[in-house]
Structures are given as structure tokens and as C-alpha cells.
Design a protein around this motif. Structure first.
Motif, PDB file in Angstrom:
ATOM      1  N   MET A   1       0.664  -1.438   0.256  1.00 57.16           N
ATOM      2  CA  MET A   1      -0.355   0.092   0.087  1.00 57.16           C
ATOM      3  C   MET A   1       0.801   1.173   0.331  1.00 57.16           C
ATOM      4  O   MET A   1       2.152   1.231   1.032  1.00 57.16           O
ATOM      5  CB  MET A   1      -0.983  -0.252   1.768  1.00 57.16           C
ATOM      6  CG  MET A   1      -2.016   0.967   1.287  1.00 57.16           C
ATOM      7  SD  MET A   1      -3.024   0.637   2.772  1.00 57.16           S
ATOM      8  CE  MET A   1      -4.015   2.275   3.102  1.00 57.16           C
ATOM      9  N   ALA A   2       0.569   2.030  -0.978  1.00 56.59           N
ATOM     10  CA  ALA A   2       1.574   3.232  -0.924  1.00 56.59           C
ATOM     11  C   ALA A   2       0.983   3.907   0.004  1.00 56.59           C
ATOM     12  O   ALA A   2       0.037   4.043   0.644  1.00 56.59           O
ATOM     13  CB  ALA A   2       0.417   4.035  -2.214  1.00 56.59           C
ATOM     14  N   LYS A   3       2.703   5.116   0.511  1.00 55.80           N
ATOM     15  CA  LYS A   3       2.089   5.889   2.047  1.00 55.80           C
ATOM     16  C   LYS A   3       1.248   7.329   1.336  1.00 55.80           C
ATOM     17  O   LYS A   3       1.505   7.563   0.352  1.00 55.80           O
ATOM     18  CB  LYS A   3       3.517   6.098   1.892  1.00 55.80           C
ATOM     19  CG  LYS A   3       4.291   5.734   3.008  1.00 55.80           C
ATOM     20  CD  LYS A   3       5.548   6.522   3.339  1.00 55.80           C
ATOM     21  CE  LYS A   3       5.859   6.315   4.828  1.00 55.80           C
ATOM     22  NZ  LYS A   3       7.231   6.499   5.180  1.00 55.80           N
ATOM     23  N   ARG A   4       0.735   7.640   2.064  1.00 59.45           N
ATOM     24  CA  ARG A   4      -0.110   8.619   1.711  1.00 59.45           C
ATOM     25  C   ARG A   4       0.947  10.419   2.432  1.00 59.45           C
ATOM     26  O   ARG A   4       1.243  10.152   3.422  1.00 59.45           O
ATOM     27  CB  ARG A   4      -1.892   9.062   3.239  1.00 59.45           C
ATOM     28  CG  ARG A   4      -2.340  10.299   2.876  1.00 59.45           C
ATOM     29  CD  ARG A   4      -3.773  10.245   2.934  1.00 59.45           C
ATOM     30  NE  ARG A   4      -4.635  11.584   3.115  1.00 59.45           N
ATOM     31  CZ  ARG A   4      -5.003  12.428   3.563  1.00 59.45           C
ATOM     32  NH1 ARG A   4      -5.264  11.965   4.807  1.00 59.45           N
ATOM     33  NH2 ARG A   4      -5.497  13.174   3.049  1.00 59.45           N
ATOM     34  N   SER A   5       0.481  11.009   0.750  1.00 62.87           N
ATOM     35  CA  SER A   5       1.295  12.667   1.367  1.00 62.87           C
ATOM     36  C   SER A   5       0.056  13.692   1.934  1.00 62.87           C
ATOM     37  O   SER A   5      -1.431  13.863   1.113  1.00 62.87           O
ATOM     38  CB  SER A   5       1.098  12.986  -0.479  1.00 62.87           C
ATOM     39  OG  SER A   5       1.965  14.306  -0.728  1.00 62.87           O
ATOM     40  N   TYR A   6       0.297  14.342   2.407  1.00 59.36           N
ATOM     41  CA  TYR A   6       0.198  15.263   3.828  1.00 59.36           C
ATOM     42  C   TYR A   6       0.795  16.437   3.059  1.00 59.36           C
ATOM     43  O   TYR A   6       1.473  16.538   2.517  1.00 59.36           O
ATOM     44  CB  TYR A   6       0.638  14.977   4.857  1.00 59.36           C
ATOM     45  CG  TYR A   6      -0.409  13.883   5.585  1.00 59.36           C
ATOM     46  CD1 TYR A   6      -1.878  13.263   5.839  1.00 59.36           C
ATOM     47  CD2 TYR A   6       0.503  12.724   6.148  1.00 59.36           C
ATOM     48  CE1 TYR A   6      -1.940  12.119   6.504  1.00 59.36           C
ATOM     49  CE2 TYR A   6       0.384  11.250   6.415  1.00 59.36           C
ATOM     50  CZ  TYR A   6      -1.204  10.796   6.462  1.00 59.36           C
ATOM     51  OH  TYR A   6      -1.758  10.432   6.871  1.00 59.36           O
ATOM     52  N   THR A   7      -0.728  17.402   3.019  1.00 64.68           N
ATOM     53  CA  THR A   7      -0.103  18.890   2.667  1.00 64.68           C
ATOM     54  C   THR A   7       0.550  18.962   3.783  1.00 64.68           C
ATOM     55  O   THR A   7       0.150  19.368   4.785  1.00 64.68           O
ATOM     56  CB  THR A   7      -1.532  19.570   2.517  1.00 64.68           C
ATOM     57  OG1 THR A   7      -2.317  19.243   3.486  1.00 64.68           O
ATOM     58  CG2 THR A   7      -2.434  18.883   1.463  1.00 64.68           C
ATOM     59  N   ALA A   8       0.802  20.396   3.964  1.00 69.18           N
ATOM     60  CA  ALA A   8       1.499  21.632   4.283  1.00 69.18           C
ATOM     61  C   ALA A   8       0.385  21.853   5.328  1.00 69.18           C
ATOM     62  O   ALA A   8       1.338  22.374   6.817  1.00 69.18           O
ATOM     63  CB  ALA A   8       2.073  22.144   4.092  1.00 69.18           C
ATOM     64  N   LYS A   9      -0.757  21.913   5.450  1.00 79.05           N
ATOM     65  CA  LYS A   9      -1.780  22.450   6.376  1.00 79.05           C
ATOM     66  C   LYS A   9      -2.286  21.004   7.553  1.00 79.05           C
ATOM     67  O   LYS A   9      -2.119  21.627   8.238  1.00 79.05           O
ATOM     68  CB  LYS A   9      -2.985  22.901   5.774  1.00 79.05           C
ATOM     69  CG  LYS A   9      -2.788  24.669   5.059  1.00 79.05           C
ATOM     70  CD  LYS A   9      -4.101  24.501   4.559  1.00 79.05           C
ATOM     71  CE  LYS A   9      -3.796  26.252   4.487  1.00 79.05           C
ATOM     72  NZ  LYS A   9      -4.938  26.927   3.889  1.00 79.05           N
ATOM     73  N   GLU A  10      -1.872  20.071   6.989  1.00 77.55           N
ATOM     74  CA  GLU A  10      -2.069  18.998   7.901  1.00 77.55           C
ATOM     75  C   GLU A  10      -1.102  18.880   8.410  1.00 77.55           C
ATOM     76  O   GLU A  10      -1.284  18.396  10.099  1.00 77.55           O
ATOM     77  CB  GLU A  10      -2.680  17.861   6.414  1.00 77.55           C
ATOM     78  CG  GLU A  10      -3.642  18.072   5.824  1.00 77.55           C
ATOM     79  CD  GLU A  10      -4.208  16.453   4.999  1.00 77.55           C
ATOM     80  OE1 GLU A  10      -4.941  16.048   5.067  1.00 77.55           O
ATOM     81  OE2 GLU A  10      -3.027  16.133   4.444  1.00 77.55           O
ATOM     82  N   ARG A  11       0.256  18.477   8.043  1.00 75.49           N
ATOM     83  CA  ARG A  11       1.284  18.733   8.798  1.00 75.49           C
ATOM     84  C   ARG A  11       1.816  18.809   9.885  1.00 75.49           C
ATOM     85  O   ARG A  11       1.662  19.185  10.948  1.00 75.49           O
ATOM     86  CB  ARG A  11       2.447  18.583   7.584  1.00 75.49           C
ATOM     87  CG  ARG A  11       2.560  17.306   6.863  1.00 75.49           C
ATOM     88  CD  ARG A  11       4.143  17.241   6.216  1.00 75.49           C
ATOM     89  NE  ARG A  11       4.776  18.332   5.758  1.00 75.49           N
ATOM     90  CZ  ARG A  11       4.489  18.577   3.524  1.00 75.49           C
ATOM     91  NH1 ARG A  11       3.698  17.328   3.676  1.00 75.49           N
ATOM     92  NH2 ARG A  11       4.322  19.477   3.538  1.00 75.49           N
ATOM     93  N   LYS A  12       0.916  20.827   9.557  1.00 71.85           N
ATOM     94  CA  LYS A  12       0.830  21.757  10.142  1.00 71.85           C
ATOM     95  C   LYS A  12       0.448  21.496  11.209  1.00 71.85           C
ATOM     96  O   LYS A  12       0.597  21.957  13.104  1.00 71.85           O
ATOM     97  CB  LYS A  12       1.010  22.728   9.731  1.00 71.85           C
ATOM     98  CG  LYS A  12       1.213  24.265  10.959  1.00 71.85           C
ATOM     99  CD  LYS A  12       1.509  26.081  10.221  1.00 71.85           C
ATOM    100  CE  LYS A  12       0.917  26.757  10.824  1.00 71.85           C
ATOM    101  NZ  LYS A  12       1.013  28.574  10.300  1.00 71.85           N
ATOM    102  N   ALA A  13      -0.921  21.302  11.818  1.00 71.35           N
ATOM    103  CA  ALA A  13      -2.162  20.725  12.402  1.00 71.35           C
ATOM    104  C   ALA A  13      -1.683  19.538  13.183  1.00 71.35           C
ATOM    105  O   ALA A  13      -2.227  19.716  14.155  1.00 71.35           O
ATOM    106  CB  ALA A  13      -3.564  20.822  11.705  1.00 71.35           C
ATOM    107  N   TYR A  14      -1.311  18.730  12.484  1.00 76.65           N
ATOM    108  CA  TYR A  14      -0.397  17.445  13.288  1.00 76.65           C
ATOM    109  C   TYR A  14       0.166  17.721  14.282  1.00 76.65           C
ATOM    110  O   TYR A  14       0.216  17.745  15.509  1.00 76.65           O
ATOM    111  CB  TYR A  14      -0.202  16.274  12.368  1.00 76.65           C
ATOM    112  CG  TYR A  14       0.238  15.410  12.715  1.00 76.65           C
ATOM    113  CD1 TYR A  14      -0.362  14.328  13.053  1.00 76.65           C
ATOM    114  CD2 TYR A  14       2.044  15.314  13.229  1.00 76.65           C
ATOM    115  CE1 TYR A  14       0.128  13.131  13.991  1.00 76.65           C
ATOM    116  CE2 TYR A  14       2.185  13.994  13.794  1.00 76.65           C
ATOM    117  CZ  TYR A  14       1.530  13.386  14.182  1.00 76.65           C
ATOM    118  OH  TYR A  14       2.273  11.898  14.774  1.00 76.65           O
ATOM    119  N   HIS A  15       1.366  18.965  13.976  1.00 79.60           N
ATOM    120  CA  HIS A  15       2.649  19.461  15.174  1.00 79.60           C
ATOM    121  C   HIS A  15       2.108  20.067  15.944  1.00 79.60           C
ATOM    122  O   HIS A  15       2.312  20.029  17.254  1.00 79.60           O
ATOM    123  CB  HIS A  15       3.567  19.779  13.687  1.00 79.60           C
ATOM    124  CG  HIS A  15       4.239  18.353  13.317  1.00 79.60           C
ATOM    125  ND1 HIS A  15       4.508  17.318  14.028  1.00 79.60           N
ATOM    126  CD2 HIS A  15       4.054  18.103  11.688  1.00 79.60           C
ATOM    127  CE1 HIS A  15       5.742  16.185  13.071  1.00 79.60           C
ATOM    128  NE2 HIS A  15       5.178  17.243  11.638  1.00 79.60           N
TER     129      HIS A  15
END
Length: 78
Positions: A1-15
């Protein structure tokens, strides 16, 4: 299964969520470099309200004296 690519906003919200959870648990947040460390401090201070200039309470108690043409002539206490 391929890794999902997250947007910059999603990464920022996660962190941001991780940092919030760490702060609530009383843990320290590690930053990779001095620029991101300063950005993190700036964000924390903006949320806490530090570094902002407080409005003078004296200006709220003042009334303006205006002549018949609408020109401000002076100020006086209300």
C-alpha cells in the motif's frame, strides 16, 4: 500500500496538536533548530498575550470637546 502524502496545512496541524498535548502534559517540546525554536516561542507568547502593548485606561475616561464645525478643540474627563 502506498504512503499517503499530506499537505503542508495537515502536517502543521498535526504538529501543533502534538505540541499542545505535550504542553498540557507538562513535557518539553524539542525543536530542530534555533529558527523553529524562536517561531515556537513567538506562537506561545502570542497565545498567552505576552509582548502586546496594553491600551491605556486613561483614554477611555476622556471625552472630546468639539466646536460647532466638528473640529476637536480639546479633551476633558467624563
Amino acid at each position: 500500500m502506498a504512503k499517503r502524502s499530506y499537505t503542508a496545512k495537515e502536517r502543521k496541524a498535526y504538529h501543533m496538536g502534538r505540541a499542545y498535548a505535550a504542553a498540557k502534559a507538562g513535557k518539553r517540546v524539542n525543536c530542530p533548530d534555533s529558527k523553529s525554536k524562536q517561531s515556537f516561542r513567538n506562537g506561545v507568547n502570542s497565545v498567552r498575550g505576552k509582548g502586546k502593548k496594553q491600551k491605556s485606561k486613561a483614554t477611555g475616561d476622556m471625552c472630546f470637546v468639539v466646536d460647532e464645525n466638528g473640529v476637536v478643540v480639546g479633551r476633558m474627563k467624563c
